[in-house]
Design a protein around this motif. Structure first.
Motif, PDB file in Angstrom:
ATOM      1  N   TYR A  40       0.993   3.004  -3.463  1.00 14.62           N
ATOM      2  CA  TYR A  40      -0.058   4.016  -3.517  1.00 14.62           C
ATOM      3  C   TYR A  40       0.336   5.329  -2.840  1.00 14.62           C
ATOM      4  O   TYR A  40       0.485   6.354  -3.510  1.00 14.62           O
ATOM      5  CB  TYR A  40      -1.345   3.466  -2.887  1.00 14.62           C
ATOM      6  CG  TYR A  40      -2.529   4.352  -3.157  1.00 14.62           C
ATOM      7  CD1 TYR A  40      -3.097   4.402  -4.417  1.00 14.62           C
ATOM      8  CD2 TYR A  40      -3.073   5.151  -2.161  1.00 14.62           C
ATOM      9  CE1 TYR A  40      -4.176   5.232  -4.688  1.00 14.62           C
ATOM     10  CE2 TYR A  40      -4.150   5.983  -2.419  1.00 14.62           C
ATOM     11  CZ  TYR A  40      -4.698   6.014  -3.684  1.00 14.62           C
ATOM     12  OH  TYR A  40      -5.759   6.839  -3.942  1.00 14.62           O
ATOM     13  N   GLU A  41       0.532   5.308  -1.531  1.00 16.76           N
ATOM     14  CA  GLU A  41       0.798   6.557  -0.823  1.00 16.76           C
ATOM     15  C   GLU A  41       2.099   7.212  -1.267  1.00 16.76           C
ATOM     16  O   GLU A  41       2.169   8.435  -1.398  1.00 16.76           O
ATOM     17  CB  GLU A  41       0.822   6.311   0.689  1.00 16.76           C
ATOM     18  CG  GLU A  41      -0.539   6.000   1.293  1.00 16.76           C
ATOM     19  CD  GLU A  41      -1.480   7.198   1.308  1.00 16.76           C
ATOM     20  OE1 GLU A  41      -1.068   8.287   0.880  1.00 16.76           O
ATOM     21  OE2 GLU A  41      -2.631   7.030   1.745  1.00 16.76           O
TER      22      GLU A  41
ATOM     23  N   PRO B 240      -3.441  -2.049   6.345  1.00 14.00           N
ATOM     24  CA  PRO B 240      -2.678  -1.131   5.496  1.00 14.00           C
ATOM     25  C   PRO B 240      -3.521  -0.418   4.449  1.00 14.00           C
ATOM     26  O   PRO B 240      -3.334  -0.595   3.242  1.00 14.00           O
ATOM     27  CB  PRO B 240      -1.651  -2.064   4.846  1.00 14.00           C
ATOM     28  CG  PRO B 240      -2.376  -3.363   4.727  1.00 14.00           C
ATOM     29  CD  PRO B 240      -3.243  -3.445   5.942  1.00 14.00           C
ATOM     30  N   ILE B 241      -4.459   0.389   4.889  1.00 10.09           N
ATOM     31  CA  ILE B 241      -5.192   1.225   3.952  1.00 10.09           C
ATOM     32  C   ILE B 241      -5.847   2.343   4.741  1.00 10.09           C
ATOM     33  O   ILE B 241      -6.258   2.152   5.880  1.00 10.09           O
ATOM     34  CB  ILE B 241      -6.223   0.413   3.153  1.00 10.09           C
ATOM     35  CG1 ILE B 241      -6.570   1.126   1.854  1.00 10.09           C
ATOM     36  CG2 ILE B 241      -7.462   0.133   3.961  1.00 10.09           C
ATOM     37  CD1 ILE B 241      -7.013   0.208   0.757  1.00 10.09           C
TER      38      ILE B 241
ATOM     39  N   HIS C 293      -0.209  -5.967   3.074  1.00  2.53           N
ATOM     40  CA  HIS C 293       0.018  -4.656   2.468  1.00  2.53           C
ATOM     41  C   HIS C 293      -0.114  -4.719   0.953  1.00  2.53           C
ATOM     42  O   HIS C 293      -0.566  -3.740   0.331  1.00  2.53           O
ATOM     43  CB  HIS C 293       1.391  -4.133   2.880  1.00  2.53           C
ATOM     44  CG  HIS C 293       1.408  -3.534   4.245  1.00  2.53           C
ATOM     45  ND1 HIS C 293       1.402  -2.177   4.463  1.00  2.53           N
ATOM     46  CD2 HIS C 293       1.394  -4.103   5.484  1.00  2.53           C
ATOM     47  CE1 HIS C 293       1.394  -1.933   5.765  1.00  2.53           C
ATOM     48  NE2 HIS C 293       1.396  -3.084   6.397  1.00  2.53           N
TER      49      HIS C 293
ATOM     50  N   ARG D  69      -5.775  -3.139  -3.854  1.00  2.48           N
ATOM     51  CA  ARG D  69      -7.164  -2.698  -3.668  1.00  2.48           C
ATOM     52  C   ARG D  69      -7.268  -1.188  -3.830  1.00  2.48           C
ATOM     53  O   ARG D  69      -8.235  -0.677  -4.413  1.00  2.48           O
ATOM     54  CB  ARG D  69      -7.648  -3.112  -2.279  1.00  2.48           C
ATOM     55  CG  ARG D  69      -9.128  -2.827  -2.057  1.00  2.48           C
ATOM     56  CD  ARG D  69      -9.985  -3.784  -2.853  1.00  2.48           C
ATOM     57  NE  ARG D  69     -11.411  -3.509  -2.615  1.00  2.48           N
ATOM     58  CZ  ARG D  69     -12.182  -2.849  -3.478  1.00  2.48           C
ATOM     59  NH1 ARG D  69     -11.668  -2.406  -4.614  1.00  2.48           N
ATOM     60  NH2 ARG D  69     -13.456  -2.649  -3.212  1.00  2.48           N
ATOM     61  N   ALA D  70      -6.286  -0.457  -3.332  1.00  2.00           N
ATOM     62  CA  ALA D  70      -6.293   0.997  -3.488  1.00  2.00           C
ATOM     63  C   ALA D  70      -6.204   1.379  -4.960  1.00  2.00           C
ATOM     64  O   ALA D  70      -6.869   2.320  -5.408  1.00  2.00           O
ATOM     65  CB  ALA D  70      -5.133   1.607  -2.701  1.00  2.00           C
TER      66      ALA D  70
ATOM     67  N   GLY E 217      -3.692  -4.456   0.285  1.00  3.13           N
ATOM     68  CA  GLY E 217      -4.127  -3.068   0.435  1.00  3.13           C
ATOM     69  C   GLY E 217      -3.702  -2.206  -0.736  1.00  3.13           C
ATOM     70  O   GLY E 217      -4.468  -1.355  -1.205  1.00  3.13           O
ATOM     71  N   GLY E 218      -2.469  -2.402  -1.238  1.00  3.38           N
ATOM     72  CA  GLY E 218      -1.995  -1.605  -2.360  1.00  3.38           C
ATOM     73  C   GLY E 218      -2.777  -1.855  -3.634  1.00  3.38           C
ATOM     74  O   GLY E 218      -3.183  -0.918  -4.331  1.00  3.38           O
TER      75      GLY E 218
ATOM     76  N   TYR F 115       0.811  -1.213   0.000  1.00  5.45           N
ATOM     77  CA  TYR F 115       0.000   0.000   0.000  1.00  5.45           C
ATOM     78  C   TYR F 115       0.847   1.266   0.000  1.00  5.45           C
ATOM     79  O   TYR F 115       0.579   2.200  -0.765  1.00  5.45           O
ATOM     80  CB  TYR F 115      -0.931  -0.010   1.225  1.00  5.45           C
ATOM     81  CG  TYR F 115      -1.748   1.244   1.344  1.00  5.45           C
ATOM     82  CD1 TYR F 115      -2.813   1.490   0.488  1.00  5.45           C
ATOM     83  CD2 TYR F 115      -1.450   2.201   2.311  1.00  5.45           C
ATOM     84  CE1 TYR F 115      -3.560   2.652   0.593  1.00  5.45           C
ATOM     85  CE2 TYR F 115      -2.193   3.360   2.428  1.00  5.45           C
ATOM     86  CZ  TYR F 115      -3.247   3.578   1.566  1.00  5.45           C
ATOM     87  OH  TYR F 115      -3.976   4.737   1.674  1.00  5.45           O
TER      88      TYR F 115
END
Length: 564
Positions: free
Chosen positions: A148-149, A288-289, A406, A412-413, A409-410, A144
């Motif tokens: 993403y971030e 992790p989101i 994670h 999925r984001a 989460g990544g 994530y």
């Protein structure tokens, strides 16, 4: 004479201990050959770069990214940039690197391309040099935070992460290449406050490691003491420079949708505040989101478990587990405790931040697992029991599990980013251009939301910000932003009064760009709704456009509408 008591000849070579030499007995579980293949790092980097490029194509730049872009774009040079960033309270390295890019293109896509390059470089360094297995490297790349971030969001954090992973790679050679390591620490600290905390923790751990190994280092001809001292000085100077840049002015302000207040440190003892900061640790590691922007993980009883008393217990258990794993490695344990304590103190006293800031707690775990393995505190740490080896292997399995969460989460984001707009500022700007409204004077509220729309318009365009009662492009977080409404917020009469004054100076028309919806009573003749844009992931980047017109018949009736 007994051989054990025979003195060594002065000419006989000494057996030297090299603290930065690789010790296979203490290494991470050996990665399969695929992870060491020459093609693995370029292949993983290419896969990451392609997915990141695809996501960036679907990502709508939002206010934080555009603030970073407009600051160097609208500055005449480095000195003007430093003046404009007086109220940013972050180091200036990222913006200085953007400055020449703004001279090559007026489009913020240039910033995205530059950021894409940096984020991809992070993955290459991890894939090439990290002591992880190939599966762990793949999971990290699509996690994530890296994906993403610190990948999709074009901010200064990816640059800090790049210097962090470079530092981890250089820690193995800390006594042979101290100047390179010092340069990485100095640059790292000048990317963000959070990276600066990592740099401080690593520097303190290096000082302890040097003190524990000082006798062996004196006998090592490959170690140049002058370079070591110079390295400590360079790193410390870089950290000090970063801290000086982050000292806030006395009249700095912060904002929410309903209030504007002065920036200040929190030094009073508050157990509930501390508990909230402690609960940040498990929320970052296990979930992790960002629940604020991307609520994709919903668990039964979430407020009572994740954000309740069990969150604090889970945080303490996590810290205790890491302490147990590092008990025989004093320098690595010291490094971990410095990082965790540093972030908790920062989040408690200065700025709690958001999920992307909390992600540096996870990065601290990366620094411990990767860089901390070389900080063993001396030759005695080379002797490990079978129990220690088994514990390290169990830790590797646990790390793989966390990285898998994670990665979920990544990805999925990324899926949500493709499905929904993160910000509707770009669509709002497209509507303004398509309907020939860009030439009109504009007024925006709140300023941080309206600035996102401005960032997608012509570089020469300026907007009148209600907070501060002034025109500009980027937001200036000074005391002039304090309003007259409850808790310092801007009330409806202030908004409409400034709009009327702006209209009087510009042929009676003003385009209102608001992140709040107006209640327009029947018969209202001055304010006319044009369009609304809702459904953004960032909840305060939905926009409402209104046209304010002074009635042709000279009606001076004051409107009594206002924000809901």
């Amino acid at each position: 004479m007994n051989g054990r008591n025979r003195k060594r000849s002065p000419s006989a070579p000494r057996k030297r201990h090299r603290p930065d030499r690789k010790t296979p007995s203490r290494s991470f579980p050996t990665a399969p050959s695929i992870g060491e293949a020459p093609w693995f790092a370029p292949a993983l980097t290419a896969a990451y770069a392609l997915l990141l490029a695809f996501t960036l194509f679907h990502h709508e730049l939002w206010r934080d990214e555009l603030q970073h872009w407009m600051l160097p774009r609208d500055s005449t040079g480095p000195l003007d940039l430093f003046r404009n960033m007086e109220y940013e309270t972050i180091p200036k390295l990222w913006h200085l690197l953007l400055l020449p890019i703004t001279r090559l293109t007026s489009s913020p896509v240039g910033m995205q391309i530059f950021h894409w390059t940096i984020a991809s470089a992070v993955i290459f360094v991890v894939a090439r040099y990290a002591p992880f297995g190939p599966l762990q490297k793949v999971l990290f790349a699509f996690g994530y935070f890296p994906l993403y971030e610190y990948g999709v969001m074009s901010r200064n954090y990816a640059l800090g992460l790049l210097f962090i992973v470079v530092t981890c790679a250089l820690l193995r050679h800390r006594y042979r290449k101290p100047l390179w390591l010092a340069l990485a620490l100095a640059l790292m600290s000048n990317t963000s406050a959070h990276a600066c905390i990592v740099a401080i923790g690593v520097l303190l751990a290096l000082a302890l490691d040097y003190w524990l190994n000082r006798r062996a280092l004196v006998e090592d001809d490959a170690v140049d003491a002058r370079k070591l001292y110079a390295g400590f000085a360079i790193a410390a100077a870089g950290i000090l420079l970063a801290i000086l840049q982050m000292i806030p002015p006395a009249d700095m302000t912060l904002s929410s949708l309903n209030a504007t207040w002065h920036y200040s440190w929190h030094l009073e003892w508050n157990p509930s505040r501390l508990a909230q900061r402690l609960k940040t640790i498990p929320s970052v590691v296990f979930f992790p989101i960002d629940p604020k922007f991307l609520p994709v993980v919903t668990l039964p009883g979430q407020p009572e478990t994740i954000y309740g008393v069990y969150g604090v217990a889970m945080a303490l258990a996590l810290v205790a587990t890491v302490v147990a794993f590092c008990w025989r490695r004093p320098v690595a344990l010291f490094l971990f405790l410095c990082l965790v304590a540093g972030f908790l103190i920062f989040f408690y006293t200065i700025h709690y931040g958001s999920f992307r800031h909390h992600g540096f707690l996870l990065i601290s775990l990366l620094v411990l697992v990767w860089g901390g393995r070389y900080l063993d505190g001396g030759p005695a740490a080379d002797r490990e029991s079978r129990r220690a080896v088994a514990a390290r292997r169990a830790g590797s399995v646990l790390l793989t599990g966390l990285l898998a969460m994670h990665a979920f989460g990544g990805l999925r984001a990324v899926a949500i980013e493709v499905e929904r707009p993160f910000s509707l500022a770009e669509r709002t700007a497209e509507y303004i251009r398509a309907n020939d409204l860009e030439s009109l004077p504009m007024i925006g509220f709140p300023d941080w939301s309206a600035s996102a729309v401005l960032g997608h318009l012509s570089p020469k365009k300026r907007i009148h910000y209600v907070q501060g009662n002034r025109e500009g492009s980027f937001v200036r977080w000074d005391g002039a932003r304090i309003g007259v409404g409850p808790q310092g917020s801007i009330d409806a009469p202030t908004l409409l009064s400034q709009t009327q004054a702006l209209a009087a100076r510009n042929d009676g028309k003003v385009l209102m760009i608001l992140a709040v919806e107006l209640r327009i009573p029947p018969g209202q003749r001055r304010v006319r709704p044009l369009a609304s844009f809702t459904g953004a992931i960032a909840f305060d980047e939905n926009f409402y456009l209104y046209l304010y017109e002074t009635p042709a018949d000279g009606d001076r009736t004051r409107p009594d509408s206002g924000p809901e």
